[in-house]
Design a protein around this motif. Structure first.
Motif, PDB file in Angstrom:
ATOM      1  N   CYS A 115       1.049  -1.349   0.038  1.00 15.84           N
ATOM      2  CA  CYS A 115       0.018  -0.060  -0.515  1.00 15.84           C
ATOM      3  C   CYS A 115       0.917   0.684   0.076  1.00 15.84           C
ATOM      4  O   CYS A 115       2.501   1.403  -0.017  1.00 15.84           O
ATOM      5  CB  CYS A 115      -0.777   0.570   1.305  1.00 15.84           C
ATOM      6  SG  CYS A 115      -0.846   0.531   2.858  1.00 15.84           S
ATOM      7  N   GLY A 116       0.463   2.883  -0.556  1.00 14.40           N
ATOM      8  CA  GLY A 116       1.029   3.195  -0.430  1.00 14.40           C
ATOM      9  C   GLY A 116      -0.422   4.877  -0.171  1.00 14.40           C
ATOM     10  O   GLY A 116      -1.444   4.326   0.194  1.00 14.40           O
ATOM     11  N   TYR A 117       0.524   5.892  -0.780  1.00 19.40           N
ATOM     12  CA  TYR A 117      -0.708   7.470  -0.687  1.00 19.40           C
ATOM     13  C   TYR A 117      -1.530   7.743  -1.622  1.00 19.40           C
ATOM     14  O   TYR A 117      -1.990   7.441  -1.597  1.00 19.40           O
ATOM     15  CB  TYR A 117       0.253   8.291   0.169  1.00 19.40           C
ATOM     16  CG  TYR A 117       0.483   7.828   1.562  1.00 19.40           C
ATOM     17  CD1 TYR A 117       0.082   8.230   2.563  1.00 19.40           C
ATOM     18  CD2 TYR A 117       1.914   7.156   1.331  1.00 19.40           C
ATOM     19  CE1 TYR A 117       0.484   7.529   4.523  1.00 19.40           C
ATOM     20  CE2 TYR A 117       2.485   6.615   3.449  1.00 19.40           C
ATOM     21  CZ  TYR A 117       1.659   6.945   4.175  1.00 19.40           C
ATOM     22  OH  TYR A 117       1.906   6.888   5.500  1.00 19.40           O
ATOM     23  N   GLY A 118      -0.715   7.483  -2.840  1.00 18.68           N
ATOM     24  CA  GLY A 118      -1.448   7.654  -4.006  1.00 18.68           C
ATOM     25  C   GLY A 118      -1.775   6.013  -5.029  1.00 18.68           C
ATOM     26  O   GLY A 118      -1.859   5.227  -4.454  1.00 18.68           O
ATOM     27  N   ALA A 119      -2.344   6.604  -5.704  1.00 18.57           N
ATOM     28  CA  ALA A 119      -3.004   5.255  -6.643  1.00 18.57           C
ATOM     29  C   ALA A 119      -1.728   4.680  -7.266  1.00 18.57           C
ATOM     30  O   ALA A 119      -1.841   3.269  -7.216  1.00 18.57           O
ATOM     31  CB  ALA A 119      -3.622   5.911  -7.765  1.00 18.57           C
ATOM     32  N   ALA A 120      -0.885   4.941  -7.424  1.00 15.28           N
ATOM     33  CA  ALA A 120       0.200   4.499  -7.557  1.00 15.28           C
ATOM     34  C   ALA A 120       1.363   4.155  -6.800  1.00 15.28           C
ATOM     35  O   ALA A 120       2.735   3.850  -7.453  1.00 15.28           O
ATOM     36  CB  ALA A 120       1.055   5.728  -9.780  1.00 15.28           C
ATOM     37  N   ASP A 121       1.364   5.123  -5.953  1.00 18.49           N
ATOM     38  CA  ASP A 121       2.940   5.226  -5.220  1.00 18.49           C
ATOM     39  C   ASP A 121       2.481   3.640  -3.733  1.00 18.49           C
ATOM     40  O   ASP A 121       1.442   3.860  -2.798  1.00 18.49           O
ATOM     41  CB  ASP A 121       2.225   6.086  -4.010  1.00 18.49           C
ATOM     42  CG  ASP A 121       3.156   7.068  -4.185  1.00 18.49           C
ATOM     43  OD1 ASP A 121       3.419   7.730  -3.107  1.00 18.49           O
ATOM     44  OD2 ASP A 121       4.578   6.588  -3.955  1.00 18.49           O
ATOM     45  N   GLU A 122       3.881   3.047  -4.420  1.00 19.76           N
ATOM     46  CA  GLU A 122       3.968   1.763  -3.121  1.00 19.76           C
ATOM     47  C   GLU A 122       4.712   1.898  -2.172  1.00 19.76           C
ATOM     48  O   GLU A 122       6.245   1.591  -2.920  1.00 19.76           O
ATOM     49  CB  GLU A 122       3.983   0.660  -4.443  1.00 19.76           C
ATOM     50  CG  GLU A 122       2.441   0.252  -4.791  1.00 19.76           C
ATOM     51  CD  GLU A 122       2.957  -1.159  -5.497  1.00 19.76           C
ATOM     52  OE1 GLU A 122       3.819  -1.895  -4.993  1.00 19.76           O
ATOM     53  OE2 GLU A 122       2.378  -1.847  -6.437  1.00 19.76           O
ATOM     54  N   ILE A 123       4.719   2.197  -0.739  1.00 15.80           N
ATOM     55  CA  ILE A 123       5.136   2.428  -0.185  1.00 15.80           C
ATOM     56  C   ILE A 123       5.723   1.371   0.886  1.00 15.80           C
ATOM     57  O   ILE A 123       6.857   0.781   0.785  1.00 15.80           O
ATOM     58  CB  ILE A 123       5.174   3.565   1.145  1.00 15.80           C
ATOM     59  CG1 ILE A 123       4.369   4.724   0.297  1.00 15.80           C
ATOM     60  CG2 ILE A 123       6.064   3.537   1.863  1.00 15.80           C
ATOM     61  CD1 ILE A 123       5.484   5.019  -0.458  1.00 15.80           C
ATOM     62  N   LEU A 124       4.737   0.232   0.841  1.00 21.10           N
ATOM     63  CA  LEU A 124       4.631  -1.344   1.522  1.00 21.10           C
ATOM     64  C   LEU A 124       5.045  -1.970   0.458  1.00 21.10           C
ATOM     65  O   LEU A 124       4.304  -1.989  -0.242  1.00 21.10           O
ATOM     66  CB  LEU A 124       4.070  -1.856   2.562  1.00 21.10           C
ATOM     67  CG  LEU A 124       4.029  -0.692   3.950  1.00 21.10           C
ATOM     68  CD1 LEU A 124       3.167  -1.056   4.971  1.00 21.10           C
ATOM     69  CD2 LEU A 124       5.745  -0.545   4.596  1.00 21.10           C
ATOM     70  N   HIS A 125       6.092  -2.140  -0.392  1.00 21.06           N
ATOM     71  CA  HIS A 125       6.116  -3.819  -1.285  1.00 21.06           C
ATOM     72  C   HIS A 125       5.539  -4.828  -0.408  1.00 21.06           C
ATOM     73  O   HIS A 125       6.805  -5.623  -1.146  1.00 21.06           O
ATOM     74  CB  HIS A 125       7.038  -3.345  -1.544  1.00 21.06           C
ATOM     75  CG  HIS A 125       8.080  -1.636  -2.225  1.00 21.06           C
ATOM     76  ND1 HIS A 125       7.013  -1.689  -2.925  1.00 21.06           N
ATOM     77  CD2 HIS A 125       9.229  -1.493  -1.167  1.00 21.06           C
ATOM     78  CE1 HIS A 125       8.128  -0.054  -3.525  1.00 21.06           C
ATOM     79  NE2 HIS A 125       8.646  -0.138  -2.567  1.00 21.06           N
ATOM     80  N   GLY A 126       4.921  -5.627   0.352  1.00 21.48           N
ATOM     81  CA  GLY A 126       4.287  -7.320   0.857  1.00 21.48           C
ATOM     82  C   GLY A 126       4.956  -6.947   2.589  1.00 21.48           C
ATOM     83  O   GLY A 126       6.263  -8.091   2.473  1.00 21.48           O
ATOM     84  N   ALA A 127       4.833  -6.374   3.124  1.00 13.07           N
ATOM     85  CA  ALA A 127       5.272  -5.873   3.935  1.00 13.07           C
ATOM     86  C   ALA A 127       4.582  -6.893   4.716  1.00 13.07           C
ATOM     87  O   ALA A 127       3.333  -7.492   5.370  1.00 13.07           O
ATOM     88  CB  ALA A 127       5.440  -4.910   5.059  1.00 13.07           C
ATOM     89  N   ASP A 128       5.155  -8.254   6.168  1.00 12.40           N
ATOM     90  CA  ASP A 128       4.782  -8.940   6.616  1.00 12.40           C
ATOM     91  C   ASP A 128       4.927  -8.823   8.694  1.00 12.40           C
ATOM     92  O   ASP A 128       5.903  -8.387   9.048  1.00 12.40           O
ATOM     93  CB  ASP A 128       5.500 -10.311   6.992  1.00 12.40           C
ATOM     94  CG  ASP A 128       5.123 -10.028   5.496  1.00 12.40           C
ATOM     95  OD1 ASP A 128       4.337 -10.541   5.199  1.00 12.40           O
ATOM     96  OD2 ASP A 128       6.367 -11.398   4.610  1.00 12.40           O
ATOM     97  N   LEU A 129       4.148  -8.377   9.646  1.00 15.75           N
ATOM     98  CA  LEU A 129       3.896  -8.396  10.828  1.00 15.75           C
ATOM     99  C   LEU A 129       3.137  -9.464  11.637  1.00 15.75           C
ATOM    100  O   LEU A 129       2.280  -9.421  10.967  1.00 15.75           O
ATOM    101  CB  LEU A 129       4.076  -6.986  11.436  1.00 15.75           C
ATOM    102  CG  LEU A 129       3.593  -6.474  12.916  1.00 15.75           C
ATOM    103  CD1 LEU A 129       5.148  -6.342  13.046  1.00 15.75           C
ATOM    104  CD2 LEU A 129       3.553  -5.536  12.855  1.00 15.75           C
TER     105      LEU A 129
END
Ligand code: ADP
Ligand code: MG
Length: 235
Positions: free
Chosen positions: A11-25
């Motif tokens: 997920c990220g902030y804009g439509a195209a913005d990927e900030i997390l690239h498959g984060a696990d917790l």
């Protein structure tokens, strides 16, 4: 079983913005997990995604075994997922009492009793109950923010850099408070720049780099790990 299990979060902030690239917790019931990593790695973004403030592009988040990716932030709070952001976590012009009442909005009838218990536990909140929150010191403000979260009766506390901007002594006191909340059984996921102090009270550490969990392990082992020390602890 995990209390919280976030997997493959994109997920990220804009439509195209990927900030997390498959984060696990994953956070087990009662566990304190310290999330460390460089600036801009996506630590705050991960907490916001778990709190329900960002829409996932991919991935899953389960709480108590139930998928919550499409559950609203308000509903997640009612389930017991309570987020304390790094900034703007109190209402500055309102008094300490009023802030605590805001924290108790979910169950207003129990608010007064809860405020009494919290004021006993954190005497400064009782002493300053009529003072505007903006007049508190940094450490007192963080205690207030934490107490507002406790008003909700959290099952999972999400803390974003609680020690940011605090003098070392105030930070030590705050970490002791967080450790005490943890020992009472509340599960906590805590993002911290102050990696050694965070790992000292945590059960497990997670290193987040570039939107992914790069490694995880027992907190004490992570604090000794030469590579983690080199990268994040300055030697
Ligand atoms: N509200 C926002 N809008 C757009 N981009 C953001 C926003 N908040 C953070 N970012 C970007 O997301 C990335 C990760 O930020 P953040 O999750 O705050 O990192 P960390 O907490 O690990 O320092 C950064 O590149 C940052 O610029
Ligand atoms: Mg951050």
């Amino acid at each position: 079983m995990s209390l919280l299990a976030a997997a493959g979060v994109v997920c990220g902030y804009g439509a195209a913005d990927e900030i997390l690239h498959g984060a696990d917790l994953a956070v087990r019931p009662g566990e304190l997990v310290a999330i460390i990593g460089p600036n801009g790695a996506g630590k705050s973004t991960l907490l916001k995604a778990i709190a329900g403030m960002l829409r996932l592009k991919r991935g899953t988040i389960c709480f108590d075994g139930r998928p919550i990716e499409r559950t609203s932030a308000g509903e997640r709070a009612r389930m017991g997922i309570v987020f304390v952001p790094q900034e703007a976590n109190v209402f500055p012009t309102m008094t300490v009492s009023e802030n605590l009442e805001m924290g108790g909005f979910l169950e207003p009838r129990q608010a007064r009793q809860k405020i009494a218990v919290l004021s006993e536990r954190f005497p400064v909140l009782g002493e300053k109950r009529r003072a505007a929150a903006r007049t508190l010191s940094g450490g007192q403000r963080q205690v207030l923010a934490m107490a507002m979260a406790l008003m909700v009766g959290p099952r999972l506390l999400l803390l974003d850099e609680p020690s940011a901007g605090l003098a070392p002594l105030a930070a030590d006191k705050l970490f002791a408070t967080i450790g005490a909340i943890h020992r009472e059984g509340t599960a906590i996921a805590m993002v911290e720049q102050n990696a050694l102090s965070a790992l000292a009270i945590a059960d497990r550490g997670v290193v987040l780099v570039d939107g992914r969990a790069a490694r995880t392990g027992p907190a004490h082992a992570m604090a000794e790990d030469p590579e983690v020390r080199r990268l994040f602890l300055g030697g």
